[in-house]
Design a protein around this motif. Structure first.
Motif, PDB file in Angstrom:
ATOM      1  N   GLY A 143       0.809  -1.217   0.000  1.00  0.00           N
ATOM      2  CA  GLY A 143       0.000   0.000   0.000  1.00  0.00           C
ATOM      3  C   GLY A 143       0.836   1.258   0.000  1.00  0.00           C
ATOM      4  N   LYS A 144       1.975   1.238   0.694  1.00  0.00           N
ATOM      5  CA  LYS A 144       2.870   2.394   0.714  1.00  0.00           C
ATOM      6  C   LYS A 144       3.581   2.573  -0.621  1.00  0.00           C
ATOM      7  CE  LYS A 144       3.785   1.916   5.671  1.00  0.00           C
ATOM      8  NZ  LYS A 144       4.816   1.575   6.700  1.00  0.00           N
ATOM      9  N   ARG A 145       3.901   1.463  -1.270  1.00  0.00           N
ATOM     10  CA  ARG A 145       4.652   1.535  -2.528  1.00  0.00           C
ATOM     11  C   ARG A 145       3.764   1.896  -3.715  1.00  0.00           C
ATOM     12  NH1 ARG A 145       9.731  -1.215  -2.589  1.00  0.00           N
ATOM     13  NH2 ARG A 145      10.264  -2.057  -0.535  1.00  0.00           N
ATOM     14  N   PHE A 146       2.539   1.393  -3.693  1.00  0.00           N
ATOM     15  CA  PHE A 146       1.662   1.529  -4.853  1.00  0.00           C
ATOM     16  C   PHE A 146       0.392   2.258  -4.420  1.00  0.00           C
ATOM     17  CE2 PHE A 146       3.953  -2.575  -5.107  1.00  0.00           C
ATOM     18  CZ  PHE A 146       4.818  -2.267  -6.147  1.00  0.00           C
ATOM     19  N   GLY A 147       0.307   3.513  -4.752  1.00  0.00           N
ATOM     20  CA  GLY A 147      -0.793   4.341  -4.296  1.00  0.00           C
ATOM     21  C   GLY A 147      -2.125   4.023  -4.918  1.00  0.00           C
ATOM     22  N   PHE A 148      -2.146   3.169  -5.924  1.00  0.00           N
ATOM     23  CA  PHE A 148      -3.403   2.854  -6.602  1.00  0.00           C
ATOM     24  C   PHE A 148      -4.130   1.671  -5.960  1.00  0.00           C
ATOM     25  CE2 PHE A 148       0.218   1.113  -9.012  1.00  0.00           C
ATOM     26  CZ  PHE A 148      -0.013  -0.250  -8.871  1.00  0.00           C
ATOM     27  N   LEU A 149      -3.602   1.104  -4.864  1.00  0.00           N
ATOM     28  CA  LEU A 149      -4.282   0.003  -4.188  1.00  0.00           C
ATOM     29  C   LEU A 149      -5.322   0.549  -3.220  1.00  0.00           C
ATOM     30  CD1 LEU A 149      -1.275  -2.373  -3.387  1.00  0.00           C
ATOM     31  CD2 LEU A 149      -2.693  -2.263  -5.448  1.00  0.00           C
ATOM     32  N   ASP A 150      -6.487  -0.090  -3.157  1.00  0.00           N
ATOM     33  CA  ASP A 150      -7.584   0.354  -2.315  1.00  0.00           C
ATOM     34  C   ASP A 150      -7.581  -0.450  -1.015  1.00  0.00           C
ATOM     35  OD1 ASP A 150      -9.924   1.095  -1.110  1.00  0.00           O
ATOM     36  OD2 ASP A 150     -11.176   0.855  -2.887  1.00  0.00           O
ATOM     37  N   PRO A 151      -7.140   0.126   0.098  1.00  0.00           N
ATOM     38  CA  PRO A 151      -7.063  -0.627   1.356  1.00  0.00           C
ATOM     39  C   PRO A 151      -8.417  -0.944   1.957  1.00  0.00           C
ATOM     40  CG  PRO A 151      -6.560   1.682   1.737  1.00  0.00           C
ATOM     41  CD  PRO A 151      -6.693   1.523   0.250  1.00  0.00           C
ATOM     42  N   ASP A 152      -9.477  -0.337   1.443  1.00  0.00           N
ATOM     43  CA  ASP A 152     -10.813  -0.602   1.967  1.00  0.00           C
ATOM     44  C   ASP A 152     -11.501  -1.754   1.246  1.00  0.00           C
ATOM     45  OD1 ASP A 152     -10.655   1.473   3.831  1.00  0.00           O
ATOM     46  OD2 ASP A 152     -11.221   2.948   2.307  1.00  0.00           O
ATOM     47  N   ARG A 153     -10.842  -2.312   0.259  1.00  0.00           N
ATOM     48  CA  ARG A 153     -11.381  -3.476  -0.457  1.00  0.00           C
ATOM     49  C   ARG A 153     -10.248  -4.482  -0.638  1.00  0.00           C
ATOM     50  NH1 ARG A 153     -14.266  -1.967  -5.842  1.00  0.00           N
ATOM     51  NH2 ARG A 153     -12.535  -0.489  -6.042  1.00  0.00           N
ATOM     52  N   VAL A 154     -10.075  -5.329   0.362  1.00  0.00           N
ATOM     53  CA  VAL A 154      -9.005  -6.334   0.352  1.00  0.00           C
ATOM     54  C   VAL A 154      -9.625  -7.706   0.588  1.00  0.00           C
ATOM     55  CG1 VAL A 154      -6.872  -7.136   1.415  1.00  0.00           C
ATOM     56  CG2 VAL A 154      -7.326  -4.672   1.218  1.00  0.00           C
ATOM     57  N   ALA A 155      -9.397  -8.615  -0.337  1.00  0.00           N
ATOM     58  CA  ALA A 155      -9.869  -9.994  -0.214  1.00  0.00           C
ATOM     59  C   ALA A 155      -8.663 -10.934  -0.225  1.00  0.00           C
ATOM     60  CB  ALA A 155     -10.830 -10.335  -1.353  1.00  0.00           C
ATOM     61  N   VAL A 156      -8.907 -12.184   0.140  1.00  0.00           N
ATOM     62  CA  VAL A 156      -7.841 -13.187   0.154  1.00  0.00           C
ATOM     63  C   VAL A 156      -8.439 -14.521  -0.251  1.00  0.00           C
ATOM     64  CG1 VAL A 156      -8.202 -13.532   2.644  1.00  0.00           C
ATOM     65  CG2 VAL A 156      -6.063 -14.294   1.591  1.00  0.00           C
ATOM     66  N   ARG A 157      -7.677 -15.280  -1.029  1.00  0.00           N
ATOM     67  CA  ARG A 157      -8.108 -16.616  -1.443  1.00  0.00           C
ATOM     68  C   ARG A 157      -6.926 -17.573  -1.299  1.00  0.00           C
ATOM     69  NH1 ARG A 157      -6.226 -18.253  -6.554  1.00  0.00           N
ATOM     70  NH2 ARG A 157      -7.872 -19.814  -6.703  1.00  0.00           N
ATOM     71  N   GLY A 158      -7.220 -18.841  -1.091  1.00  0.00           N
ATOM     72  CA  GLY A 158      -6.151 -19.832  -0.988  1.00  0.00           C
ATOM     73  C   GLY A 158      -6.708 -21.230  -0.899  1.00  0.00           C
ATOM     74  N   TRP A 159      -5.825 -22.207  -1.053  1.00  0.00           N
ATOM     75  CA  TRP A 159      -6.215 -23.612  -1.018  1.00  0.00           C
ATOM     76  C   TRP A 159      -5.298 -24.345  -0.065  1.00  0.00           C
ATOM     77  CZ3 TRP A 159     -10.531 -25.115  -3.623  1.00  0.00           C
ATOM     78  CH2 TRP A 159     -10.843 -26.486  -3.619  1.00  0.00           C
ATOM     79  N   SER A 160      -5.822 -25.308   0.666  1.00  0.00           N
ATOM     80  CA  SER A 160      -5.068 -26.123   1.615  1.00  0.00           C
ATOM     81  C   SER A 160      -4.507 -25.224   2.716  1.00  0.00           C
ATOM     82  CB  SER A 160      -3.979 -26.922   0.889  1.00  0.00           C
ATOM     83  OG  SER A 160      -3.507 -27.975   1.702  1.00  0.00           O
ATOM     84  N   PHE A 161      -3.182 -25.145   2.899  1.00  0.00           N
ATOM     85  CA  PHE A 161      -2.679 -24.205   3.903  1.00  0.00           C
ATOM     86  C   PHE A 161      -3.083 -22.777   3.526  1.00  0.00           C
ATOM     87  CE2 PHE A 161       0.107 -21.535   6.310  1.00  0.00           C
ATOM     88  CZ  PHE A 161       0.395 -22.243   7.471  1.00  0.00           C
ATOM     89  N   GLY A 162      -3.100 -22.480   2.239  1.00  0.00           N
ATOM     90  CA  GLY A 162      -3.564 -21.164   1.798  1.00  0.00           C
ATOM     91  C   GLY A 162      -5.015 -20.920   2.153  1.00  0.00           C
TER      92      GLY A 162
END
Length: 766
Positions: A603-622
């Motif tokens: 978020g600090k490096r890339f100002g175009f990221l929206d910190p109010d919309r963050v999702a996560v996906r993964g499989w098994s340990f992820g």
């Protein structure tokens, strides 16, 4: 590589088994290095792999065994073979494995539980070997090519390839016992997939005897098929008994069942049989196992239950006298390293041990007790092969965990040199020369002075396979090797824009990170992108690799309107022993903390990221990590898709779980601390749980327990059960629709995604 026809990316990826169909694999090399055997389908959608032979000098290739002409119609796998492939994560069909004799004259393989043999000179068609019983599981050809050992119904058989009958060498003494197969823990967690090994002279077979009677029985049923009988499996959950494993030498002298000569060690102190084989060059023996004169001894490694001790033993197969060769100890755990033990032609032991003091401990290659590599600061990954007095090993350069290099150690010279891969020619095959591409992931095999090197990098699609031999006709030393042509991959090229990836080290800990952006996105547009984190995040797996194929699914998600962030936090390999062992006693907080740190750094490096919309996906340990993210840190993560998540570590297996958490009887607090059922935040975020009902690795009870706990707490969530699906969701329609449903869920949960309408058709938009 070529496309057969255009289709959406989710369908194409599912149909091509993640673009692995058509990639040459499972290489075997003749003693003189002039011929190479490998498996490959006939095109990028032909899952029925054929056995091919390539002439190194001429480059000519031909099929010696085609399952469509050899087999008996539709593939019908026995239960034992399906279980073996599940442990191997094998999704292919046709000929999926084979063994060759020492002279590279013959090979054996199975199709639908039937045994076949073929002459590798291509002079005759493959023939079915008349095994006395079926199904035939995991056959291994004898070193002289005259017989094959195999397992059926828990009994170990040897059958002549040119007649001579079928003999039972060992048979189960009762329910729960078997001979010649790897038990669940060995195959799932220790990467030991075999349970039988031929003596170098073909006079005997070393076999594992497994008794899983002490192991708890679990039931796996499919509610969608109430008429079908439930499957009962022996599952050694954390803190419960393991299978009992012994080793015996079985002579081929005489008739009937052989009298076992037991190779005994202190199995109470060292219950895990990690590796086994012979000092000679028997097929299926220790990696690169060359002989030490005429003597042939049994060699094996055994590990303590707490995994803090690993011992290497050598045994006389006649007297059964066992002596300890060396021991590795660690107050946290000792990793079972790939490719060792092995031996050079002169008999020197090839081993991976510890170098440096305890504070700066690192793994080093040892040949004959002398340190042989890798370069200072590099991360040693394993031994790939041993050829005479040369050892081929893999390592990541210091500070570059996403690159994997190959190195050759020459015991005569006492030097290590990197393997240089010539750049591709305009025609696509490797060209002669000594140039190299920058970065990438290399793997290889070596015999008879020939190297087979496979390269994955960010500049090319898929896998490039190069055959290397020395320009002067001698043995290659890595730096002077010239290409003897490339083995073509027939895999399809993804119908997807080239992955748009930015790499960096995130935060104070220098977490390896990669950000994948939509192919159509203009960073100066002022449009902020929602973030989709796409980690694995756990032991024994990396996601941030210098390989284009590692980012195909992430790029597709990016082109649906997300900035996809991938981070390899503490516990993942590639950096250091200390980094891997930082999760001891807590599998939750360190890995989750590093995902948050990587997100904040991005978020600090890339100002175009929206910190109010963050999702996560993964499989098994992820999947476990994704569930943890929204449950424990809902102020950071706003939605999650958790596939086959481990939610309660009491339900996972002994060897994996106890390495990090100990036993639940002694470390109950560590299990509570690492559970996804504990320590939730107060905010309820959208969570989709996906799980195969036939999963015998991470059983469906993990998702069921989390769903029940969420329901009891009044928390909304979505459960997507997959009927008939195991831990690998490889069935084409299921694999395709899982991607589409995840995107739909994420868009809905985050209130849409930026600019999806701008995605080009090639992105396969939803």
């Amino acid at each position: 590589m070529r496309n057969n026809r255009p289709m959406s990316f989710p369908r194409q990826q599912a149909r091509t088994r993640r673009f692995t169909i058509g990639v040459p694999r499972a290489f075997q090399i003749s003693p003189d290095g002039r011929r190479v055997a490998f498996l490959r389908g006939r095109d990028g959608e032909d899952a029925a792999a054929c056995l091919w032979i390539r002439d190194v000098d001429s480059g000519a290739e031909h099929v010696v065994a085609d399952p469509r002409t050899v087999g008996a119609g539709e593939e019908d796998l026995p239960a034992e073979e399906r279980a073996r492939r599940e442990r191997l994560r094998e999704t292919g069909a046709g000929i999926v494995s084979y063994t060759v004799d020492d002279a590279f004259a013959r090979a054996v393989f199975t199709l639908s539980g039937r045994l076949y043999a073929v002459d590798l000179d291509g002079g005759a068609a493959p023939w079915e070997v008349p095994a006395a019983v079926a199904p035939v599981v995991d056959p291994a050809i004898s070193p002289r090519g005259t017989a094959a050992a195999y397992v059926s119904g828990g009994a170990l058989h040897v059958v002549g390839l040119d007649g001579g009958g079928d003999r039972v060498l060992a048979e189960p003494e009762g329910p729960g016992t078997s001979w010649g197969l790897a038990e669940f823990i060995a195959a799932e967690e220790m990467s030991r997939f075999r349970g039988l090994w031929w003596a170098p002279d073909g006079s005997a077979v070393l076999a594992a005897r497994v008794d899983d009677a002490p192991v708890a029985r679990w039931t796996i049923a499919d509610p969608a098929s109430p008429e079908a009988a439930a499957q009962t499996v022996a599952y050694p959950a954390a803190g419960t008994p393991n299978a009992e494993v012994r080793l015996a030498v079985l002579d081929l002298d005489g008739d009937g069942v052989a009298e076992p000569r037991w190779i005994d060690w202190d199995r109470e102190a060292l219950p895990y049989l990690a590796r086994a084989g012979w000092t000679g060059p028997a097929a299926g023996g220790p990696a690169g196992g060359a002989g030490s004169g005429a003597r042939q001894d049994v060699v094996f490694t055994a590990q303590s239950r707490d995994q803090r001790t690993l011992r290497l033993f050598r045994a006389d197969p006649r007297t059964c006298e066992v002596r300890e060769v060396l021991a590795e100890t660690d107050g946290t755990w000792v990793e079972i390293m790939p490719g060792v033990p092995a031996f050079t032609a002169s008999g020197d032991l090839v081993w991976i041990g510890r170098g440096g003091d305890r504070e700066g401990a690192r793994r080093v290659l040892l040949v004959g007790g002398r340190e042989a590599g890798p370069p200072e600061g590099a991360y040693l990954r394993g031994v790939a092969d041993v050829d005479g007095e040369r050892v081929l090993y893999s390592a990541s350069p210091a500070g570059c965990p996403g690159d994997v290099e190959l190195w050759l150690f020459d015991a005569h010279r006492g030097t290590s040199t990197p393997v240089r891969v010539p750049p591709p020619s305009p025609g696509g095959d490797a060209a002669d020369g000594t140039g190299e591409d920058a970065g990438g992931v290399l793997s290889g095999r070596m015999r008879g002075g020939t190297l087979i090197v496979q390269r994955r990098d960010m500049d090319t699609d898929g896998v490039r396979t190069v055959v290397l031999r020395a320009a002067d006709g001698g043995e290659p030393d890595g730096g002077t090797a010239a290409a003897a042509g490339g083995i073509e991959s027939l895999a399809q090229v993804p119908d997807l824009p080239r992955p748009r990836v930015r790499f960096w080290s995130a935060g104070e800990r220098g977490i390896p990170a990669a950000l994948v952006l939509p192919s159509w996105y203009d960073a100066d547009s002022g449009v902020r992108l929602p973030v989709l984190m796409d980690p694995y995040g756990g032991p024994h797996a990396q996601r941030v690799m210098r390989s284009r194929s590692a980012y195909l699914t992430s790029q597709w998600f990016a082109d649906q309107g997300f900035a996809v962030l991938i981070a390899d936090g503490r516990g993942t390999p590639g950096i250091s022993v200390e980094w891997e062992q930082a999760v001891r006693g807590d599998l939750a907080e360190p890995v989750l903390e590093d995902q948050v740190a990587a997100l904040h750094d991005a978020g600090k490096r890339f100002g175009f990221l929206d910190p109010d919309r963050v999702a996560v996906r993964g499989w098994s340990f992820g999947g476990y990590l994704a569930a943890l993210a929204v449950l424990r840190r809902p102020e950071v993560f706003h939605a999650a898709v958790a596939g086959a998540p481990v939610t309660d570590w009491h339900l996972y297996d002994t060897h994996y779980t106890e390495r990090y958490l100990g036993t639940p009887q002694q470390h109950a607090d560590d299990y509570t601390r690492s559970s996804a059922l504990e320590s939730w935040g107060t905010v309820n975020r959208p969570l989709m749980l996906i799980h195969g009902l036939a999963d015998d690795n991470v059983v469906f009870a993990h998702t069921q327990r989390l769903s029940s706990a969420l329901l009891a707490a009044g928390r909304s969530h979505t459960v997507l059960p997959l009927s008939g699906i195991t831990h690998m969701a490889s069935e084409e329609t299921t694999a395709e629709n899982l991607l589409l449903l995840q995107v739909e869920f994420l868009h809905r949960s985050l209130g849409g995604a930026a600019g999806v309408q701008e995605a080009p058709k090639g992105a396969g938009g939803v």
